[in-house]
Design a protein around this motif. Structure first.
Motif, PDB file in Angstrom:
ATOM      1  N   LYS A 184       0.837  -1.198   0.000  1.00 36.44           N
ATOM      2  CA  LYS A 184       0.000   0.000   0.000  1.00 36.44           C
ATOM      3  C   LYS A 184       0.878   1.256   0.000  1.00 36.44           C
ATOM      4  CE  LYS A 184      -3.652   2.424   2.577  1.00 36.44           C
ATOM      5  NZ  LYS A 184      -3.499   3.550   1.701  1.00 36.44           N
ATOM      6  N   ALA A 185       1.938   1.253   0.812  1.00 37.76           N
ATOM      7  CA  ALA A 185       2.817   2.426   0.891  1.00 37.76           C
ATOM      8  C   ALA A 185       3.469   2.722  -0.452  1.00 37.76           C
ATOM      9  CB  ALA A 185       3.891   2.208   1.962  1.00 37.76           C
ATOM     10  N   VAL A 186       3.984   1.705  -1.115  1.00 34.57           N
ATOM     11  CA  VAL A 186       4.672   1.924  -2.389  1.00 34.57           C
ATOM     12  C   VAL A 186       3.665   2.373  -3.460  1.00 34.57           C
ATOM     13  CG1 VAL A 186       4.670  -0.403  -3.433  1.00 34.57           C
ATOM     14  CG2 VAL A 186       6.615   1.060  -3.732  1.00 34.57           C
ATOM     15  N   LYS A 187       2.463   1.828  -3.411  1.00 32.66           N
ATOM     16  CA  LYS A 187       1.424   2.244  -4.359  1.00 32.66           C
ATOM     17  C   LYS A 187       1.026   3.703  -4.106  1.00 32.66           C
ATOM     18  CE  LYS A 187      -3.167   1.099  -5.987  1.00 32.66           C
ATOM     19  NZ  LYS A 187      -4.494   0.851  -5.467  1.00 32.66           N
ATOM     20  N   ASP A 188       0.837   4.060  -2.836  1.00 29.52           N
ATOM     21  CA  ASP A 188       0.461   5.435  -2.493  1.00 29.52           C
ATOM     22  C   ASP A 188       1.539   6.434  -2.894  1.00 29.52           C
ATOM     23  OD1 ASP A 188      -1.884   4.402  -1.464  1.00 29.52           O
ATOM     24  OD2 ASP A 188      -1.343   4.748   0.645  1.00 29.52           O
ATOM     25  N   MET A 189       2.802   6.017  -2.865  1.00 29.89           N
ATOM     26  CA  MET A 189       3.896   6.913  -3.270  1.00 29.89           C
ATOM     27  C   MET A 189       4.038   6.975  -4.790  1.00 29.89           C
ATOM     28  SD  MET A 189       6.968   6.414  -0.456  1.00 29.89           S
ATOM     29  CE  MET A 189       7.068   4.629  -0.457  1.00 29.89           C
ATOM     30  N   GLY A 190       3.336   6.084  -5.502  1.00 30.08           N
ATOM     31  CA  GLY A 190       3.412   6.064  -6.959  1.00 30.08           C
ATOM     32  C   GLY A 190       4.733   5.522  -7.470  1.00 30.08           C
ATOM     33  N   LEU A 191       5.316   4.600  -6.716  1.00 32.21           N
ATOM     34  CA  LEU A 191       6.622   4.045  -7.073  1.00 32.21           C
ATOM     35  C   LEU A 191       6.538   2.538  -7.287  1.00 32.21           C
ATOM     36  CD1 LEU A 191       8.768   5.975  -4.431  1.00 32.21           C
ATOM     37  CD2 LEU A 191       8.520   6.520  -6.859  1.00 32.21           C
ATOM     38  N   LYS A 192       7.636   1.979  -7.757  1.00 31.84           N
ATOM     39  CA  LYS A 192       7.781   0.533  -7.870  1.00 31.84           C
ATOM     40  C   LYS A 192       8.602   0.055  -6.685  1.00 31.84           C
ATOM     41  CE  LYS A 192       8.083   0.962 -12.851  1.00 31.84           C
ATOM     42  NZ  LYS A 192       9.046   1.181 -13.898  1.00 31.84           N
ATOM     43  N   LYS A 193       8.440  -1.207  -6.328  1.00 34.43           N
ATOM     44  CA  LYS A 193       9.205  -1.703  -5.170  1.00 34.43           C
ATOM     45  C   LYS A 193      10.708  -1.657  -5.426  1.00 34.43           C
ATOM     46  CE  LYS A 193       8.303  -6.532  -6.264  1.00 34.43           C
ATOM     47  NZ  LYS A 193       7.603  -7.728  -5.827  1.00 34.43           N
ATOM     48  N   GLU A 194      11.116  -1.746  -6.689  1.00 33.91           N
ATOM     49  CA  GLU A 194      12.539  -1.676  -7.029  1.00 33.91           C
ATOM     50  C   GLU A 194      13.113  -0.275  -6.792  1.00 33.91           C
ATOM     51  OE1 GLU A 194      10.445  -4.869  -8.981  1.00 33.91           O
ATOM     52  OE2 GLU A 194      10.156  -2.719  -9.307  1.00 33.91           O
ATOM     53  N   GLU A 195      12.231   0.717  -6.653  1.00 36.71           N
ATOM     54  CA  GLU A 195      12.650   2.102  -6.430  1.00 36.71           C
ATOM     55  C   GLU A 195      12.529   2.507  -4.954  1.00 36.71           C
ATOM     56  OE1 GLU A 195      11.140   4.226 -10.513  1.00 36.71           O
ATOM     57  OE2 GLU A 195       9.589   3.759  -9.013  1.00 36.71           O
ATOM     58  N   THR A 196      12.254   1.521  -4.100  1.00 36.77           N
ATOM     59  CA  THR A 196      11.911   1.806  -2.709  1.00 36.77           C
ATOM     60  C   THR A 196      12.731   0.952  -1.755  1.00 36.77           C
ATOM     61  OG1 THR A 196       9.650   2.167  -3.506  1.00 36.77           O
ATOM     62  CG2 THR A 196       9.945   2.001  -1.125  1.00 36.77           C
ATOM     63  N   VAL A 197      13.187   1.557  -0.655  1.00 38.99           N
ATOM     64  CA  VAL A 197      13.861   0.804   0.401  1.00 38.99           C
ATOM     65  C   VAL A 197      12.946   0.721   1.619  1.00 38.99           C
ATOM     66  CG1 VAL A 197      16.219   1.389  -0.295  1.00 38.99           C
ATOM     67  CG2 VAL A 197      15.063   2.809   1.389  1.00 38.99           C
ATOM     68  N   VAL A 198      13.119  -0.352   2.373  1.00 44.34           N
ATOM     69  CA  VAL A 198      12.436  -0.513   3.647  1.00 44.34           C
ATOM     70  C   VAL A 198      13.503  -0.413   4.733  1.00 44.34           C
ATOM     71  CG1 VAL A 198      11.174  -2.115   5.140  1.00 44.34           C
ATOM     72  CG2 VAL A 198      10.562  -1.925   2.719  1.00 44.34           C
ATOM     73  N   ILE A 199      13.292   0.514   5.670  1.00 48.08           N
ATOM     74  CA  ILE A 199      14.249   0.757   6.740  1.00 48.08           C
ATOM     75  C   ILE A 199      13.587   0.448   8.079  1.00 48.08           C
ATOM     76  CG2 ILE A 199      15.715   2.470   7.879  1.00 48.08           C
ATOM     77  CD1 ILE A 199      15.600   4.089   5.223  1.00 48.08           C
ATOM     78  N   GLY A 200      14.286  -0.327   8.920  1.00 44.94           N
ATOM     79  CA  GLY A 200      13.746  -0.612  10.240  1.00 44.94           C
ATOM     80  C   GLY A 200      14.786  -1.192  11.166  1.00 44.94           C
ATOM     81  N   ASP A 201      14.408  -1.325  12.426  1.00 45.88           N
ATOM     82  CA  ASP A 201      15.343  -1.793  13.451  1.00 45.88           C
ATOM     83  C   ASP A 201      15.112  -3.250  13.862  1.00 45.88           C
ATOM     84  OD1 ASP A 201      12.870  -0.859  14.781  1.00 45.88           O
ATOM     85  OD2 ASP A 201      13.941  -1.392  16.623  1.00 45.88           O
ATOM     86  N   GLN A 202      14.101  -3.913  13.285  1.00 45.96           N
ATOM     87  CA  GLN A 202      13.806  -5.281  13.700  1.00 45.96           C
ATOM     88  C   GLN A 202      13.833  -6.258  12.528  1.00 45.96           C
ATOM     89  OE1 GLN A 202      10.760  -6.159  16.692  1.00 45.96           O
ATOM     90  NE2 GLN A 202      10.248  -3.978  16.622  1.00 45.96           N
ATOM     91  N   LEU A 203      14.491  -7.378  12.748  1.00 47.75           N
ATOM     92  CA  LEU A 203      14.522  -8.446  11.744  1.00 47.75           C
ATOM     93  C   LEU A 203      13.154  -9.085  11.578  1.00 47.75           C
ATOM     94  CD1 LEU A 203      17.786 -10.436  12.626  1.00 47.75           C
ATOM     95  CD2 LEU A 203      17.480  -8.735  10.833  1.00 47.75           C
ATOM     96  N   LEU A 204      12.446  -9.304  12.689  1.00 50.99           N
ATOM     97  CA  LEU A 204      11.209 -10.084  12.657  1.00 50.99           C
ATOM     98  C   LEU A 204      10.020  -9.337  12.078  1.00 50.99           C
ATOM     99  CD1 LEU A 204      11.349 -11.956  16.092  1.00 50.99           C
ATOM    100  CD2 LEU A 204      12.148 -12.723  13.863  1.00 50.99           C
ATOM    101  N   THR A 205      10.120  -8.026  11.963  1.00 50.59           N
ATOM    102  CA  THR A 205       9.005  -7.254  11.415  1.00 50.59           C
ATOM    103  C   THR A 205       9.419  -6.520  10.138  1.00 50.59           C
ATOM    104  OG1 THR A 205       9.534  -5.414  12.903  1.00 50.59           O
ATOM    105  CG2 THR A 205       7.834  -6.961  13.639  1.00 50.59           C
ATOM    106  N   ASP A 206      10.355  -5.588  10.286  1.00 45.57           N
ATOM    107  CA  ASP A 206      10.740  -4.716   9.168  1.00 45.57           C
ATOM    108  C   ASP A 206      11.486  -5.471   8.067  1.00 45.57           C
ATOM    109  OD1 ASP A 206       9.813  -2.409  10.716  1.00 45.57           O
ATOM    110  OD2 ASP A 206      11.628  -2.727  11.910  1.00 45.57           O
ATOM    111  N   VAL A 207      12.552  -6.166   8.441  1.00 44.89           N
ATOM    112  CA  VAL A 207      13.376  -6.853   7.443  1.00 44.89           C
ATOM    113  C   VAL A 207      12.615  -8.028   6.831  1.00 44.89           C
ATOM    114  CG1 VAL A 207      15.495  -8.178   7.066  1.00 44.89           C
ATOM    115  CG2 VAL A 207      15.557  -6.086   8.449  1.00 44.89           C
ATOM    116  N   LEU A 208      11.999  -8.844   7.661  1.00 45.70           N
ATOM    117  CA  LEU A 208      11.234  -9.989   7.134  1.00 45.70           C
ATOM    118  C   LEU A 208      10.115  -9.509   6.208  1.00 45.70           C
ATOM    119  CD1 LEU A 208      10.564 -12.990   6.972  1.00 45.70           C
ATOM    120  CD2 LEU A 208       9.228 -12.724   9.090  1.00 45.70           C
ATOM    121  N   GLY A 209       9.356  -8.499   6.648  1.00 45.08           N
ATOM    122  CA  GLY A 209       8.267  -7.987   5.815  1.00 45.08           C
ATOM    123  C   GLY A 209       8.766  -7.382   4.514  1.00 45.08           C
TER     124      GLY A 209
END
Length: 173
Positions: free
Chosen positions: A100-125
């Protein structure tokens, strides 16, 4: 299976991520976690340094969406003064909020990074969604109950990666 927990990149702080480094990678958007990624989990507002970081991203035309498992009240109170779109109760590591976030930004997932502090939520997702993932060292050394539980599991996963030679960074002691 454990490779889904392996981030593409690791940084000590969000401030090591610059508009220039993102543009070099063809990145136009950031999906970021809030608590212990951007600020301490119990800090209600952005620091001046973080506000400047957001402004530098904005000037470079890099879009940002905050995706948090926290409640609306917490995420909205942080995001609204900065005029940053957000998704609350994201249910990470499920991928729906990332898409939903990448769609709302009007981008492709290849143009987007996911940043977070947890392996089990941010990195895994992020990895499950096919994004480039960046793990940051948590801003605070304290956590809420569920995050403490997650951190115990994360330490075991990181130790396994380290033994296999799959990670090369050093954890903060």
């Amino acid at each position: 299976m454990l490779k889904k927990f392996l981030p593409n990149q690791h940084v000590k702080s969000i401030f090591q991520i610059t508009p220039e480094s993102l543009k070099e990678q063809g990145i136009k958007g950031i999906i970021t976690d809030l608590d212990n990624t951007l600020v301490e989990w119990d800090r209600p507002n952005a620091t001046p340094k973080l506000t400047e970081w957001f402004e530098n991203m904005r000037k470079a035309n890099i879009r940002i969406t905050i995706v948090s498992n926290n409640n609306r009240e917490r995420v909205q109170a942080f995001s609204d003064p900065l005029n940053i779109p957000f998704i609350f109760q994201a249910r990470k590591p499920l991928v729906r909020a990332f898409h939903k976030a990448v769609k709302d930004m009007g981008l492709k997932k290849e143009e987007t990074v996911v940043i977070g502090d947890q392996l089990l939520t941010d990195v895994l997702g992020g990895n499950r969604g096919g994004f480039h993932t960046v793990l940051v060292v948590p801003v605070a050394s304290t956590d809420g109950f569920w995050t403490k539980f997650n951190r115990m599991i994360e330490r075991q996963i990181l130790n396994w990666f380290r033994k296999k030679g799959m990670i090369v960074w050093e954890e903060k002691s």
